[in-house]
Design an enzyme around this catalytic site. Structure first.
Site, PDB file in Angstrom:
ATOM      1  N   ARG A 171     -12.096 -29.077 -26.470  1.00  0.00           N
ATOM      2  CA  ARG A 171     -13.186 -29.383 -25.540  1.00  0.00           C
ATOM      3  C   ARG A 171     -13.473 -30.880 -25.610  1.00  0.00           C
ATOM      4  NH1 ARG A 171     -12.184 -25.434 -23.223  1.00  0.00           N
ATOM      5  NH2 ARG A 171     -13.528 -23.658 -22.676  1.00  0.00           N
ATOM      6  N   GLU A 204     -15.893 -34.335 -16.716  1.00  0.00           N
ATOM      7  CA  GLU A 204     -14.727 -33.980 -15.917  1.00  0.00           C
ATOM      8  C   GLU A 204     -15.134 -33.771 -14.455  1.00  0.00           C
ATOM      9  OE1 GLU A 204     -12.797 -30.630 -17.729  1.00  0.00           O
ATOM     10  OE2 GLU A 204     -12.272 -31.735 -19.541  1.00  0.00           O
ATOM     11  N   HIS A 241      -7.287 -31.425 -17.571  1.00  0.00           N
ATOM     12  CA  HIS A 241      -7.688 -30.094 -18.043  1.00  0.00           C
ATOM     13  C   HIS A 241      -6.695 -29.052 -17.511  1.00  0.00           C
ATOM     14  CE1 HIS A 241     -11.415 -27.869 -19.721  1.00  0.00           C
ATOM     15  NE2 HIS A 241     -10.336 -27.111 -19.856  1.00  0.00           N
TER      16      HIS A 241
END
Length: 312
Positions: free
Chosen positions: A233, A262, A281
């Site tokens: 994370r 993000e 991601h």
């Protein structure tokens, strides 16, 4: 019983008699006629949509997220008595594969080779004759020491892949022991381990305890040739500390799939660093075996048995 299924992933779920599955749009509020649902399955839902569902699903009795990390659901505000189950195990193979790609890209300097290709430059300094053994540099997984912080299912899938290419793998977890034939030390032993690491891979979840835990003190203990890889994370990494370590030469590089914000803002200094590999991601994104997990947990829920992967 009504189960709400997200439209963000194909789910060929077979539900028992008396259980109705309804597909909902993850990007929109749950329709009023389905706010009587007792089970909500989550995958890729925006925070606002989750918060709205937490307010309006008054009969909700259980939330199943297909993400390995349940942090988004836990932040949404569902009642304290509502159990939350995670998608642990659904992303082991996909994240392990992507992590291996990032590690190999770092070792083989694919980031610099791509930059050279874009500039139509023959990067002869990165090819040709090379030392069989090169000290003070991470250029191969052969004999490299890879430390994996957060040794769960993903690490258990990744470690044999790294070992097959010659790496020595050490895991770090809450408790020490041996997992899948690999040594795992407890977190307090990490500082003594870092100076020997060629690569530090973080697969840590997002919790209050892990927020920016990869900080200046951790990075300073790594040797200057080491690389940091983060596929857990983004909140676990202090990005300012990482940039400082890279720019000062105290760290060789970083391969990052997750970020504190993000999408990564265009103003982030990470974009301009030649020894930073950025992926959007992309390590997970495909919950393999999601239908089977939902079916198993629905059966357990109806029978009053413990739910698999319950995290809250």
């Amino acid at each position: 019983m009504k189960v709400l299924l997200p439209d963000s992933v194909e789910l060929d779920v077979t539900l028992p008699e008396g259980v109705t599955g309804v597909v909902y749009a993850t990007g929109e509020p749950i329709p009023a006629e389905h706010t009587d649902a007792e089970v909500l399955v989550v995958w890729g839902n925006p925070p606002a949509q989750l918060a709205d569902a937490a307010r309006r699903l008054e009969r909700l009795r259980w939330v199943q997220t297909l993400a390995a990390g349940p942090d988004a659901v836990l932040r949404a505000g569902f009642g304290p008595g509502i159990p939350v189950t995670a998608g642990l195990g659904l992303h082991d193979r996909t994240v392990a594969e992507h992590t291996l790609a990032l590690v190999l890209a770092a070792a083989r300097r694919l980031n610099l080779l791509v930059r050279a290709q874009v500039g139509r430059r023959w990067a002869g300094d990165l090819g040709g004759l090379q030392p069989v053994r090169e000290t003070g540099s991470f250029r191969t997984l052969r004999d490299a020491h890879v430390v994996i912080w957060g040794f769960g299912g993903i690490a258990g899938t990744l470690a044999p892949l790294l070992a097959a290419l010659g790496a020595r793998v050490t895991g770090v977890a809450r408790t020490a022991g041996e997992r899948g034939g690999f040594p795992v030390v407890a977190a307090p032993e990490l500082p003594a381990l870092l100076p020997t690491a060629d690569v530090l891979i973080s697969i840590l979840p997002a919790t209050a305890e892990t927020e920016r835990i990869l900080d200046t003190s951790v990075l300073a203990k790594l040797p200057p040739h080491a690389w940091v890889v983060n596929v857990g994370r983004g909140s676990t990494l202090d990005e300012a500390a990482l940039l400082d370590a890279l720019r000062s030469g105290r760290l060789a590089g970083a391969a990052l799939d997750v970020f504190e914000t993000e999408p990564l803002p265009v103003t982030s200094g990470l974009w301009d660093e030649p020894n930073v590999i950025i992926s959007p991601h992309a390590a997970g994104g495909r919950p393999l075996g999601a239908a089977a997990l939902i079916e198993e947990n629905v059966a357990a829920f109806l029978a009053g048995r413990p739910l698999r992967n319950q995290v809250a």
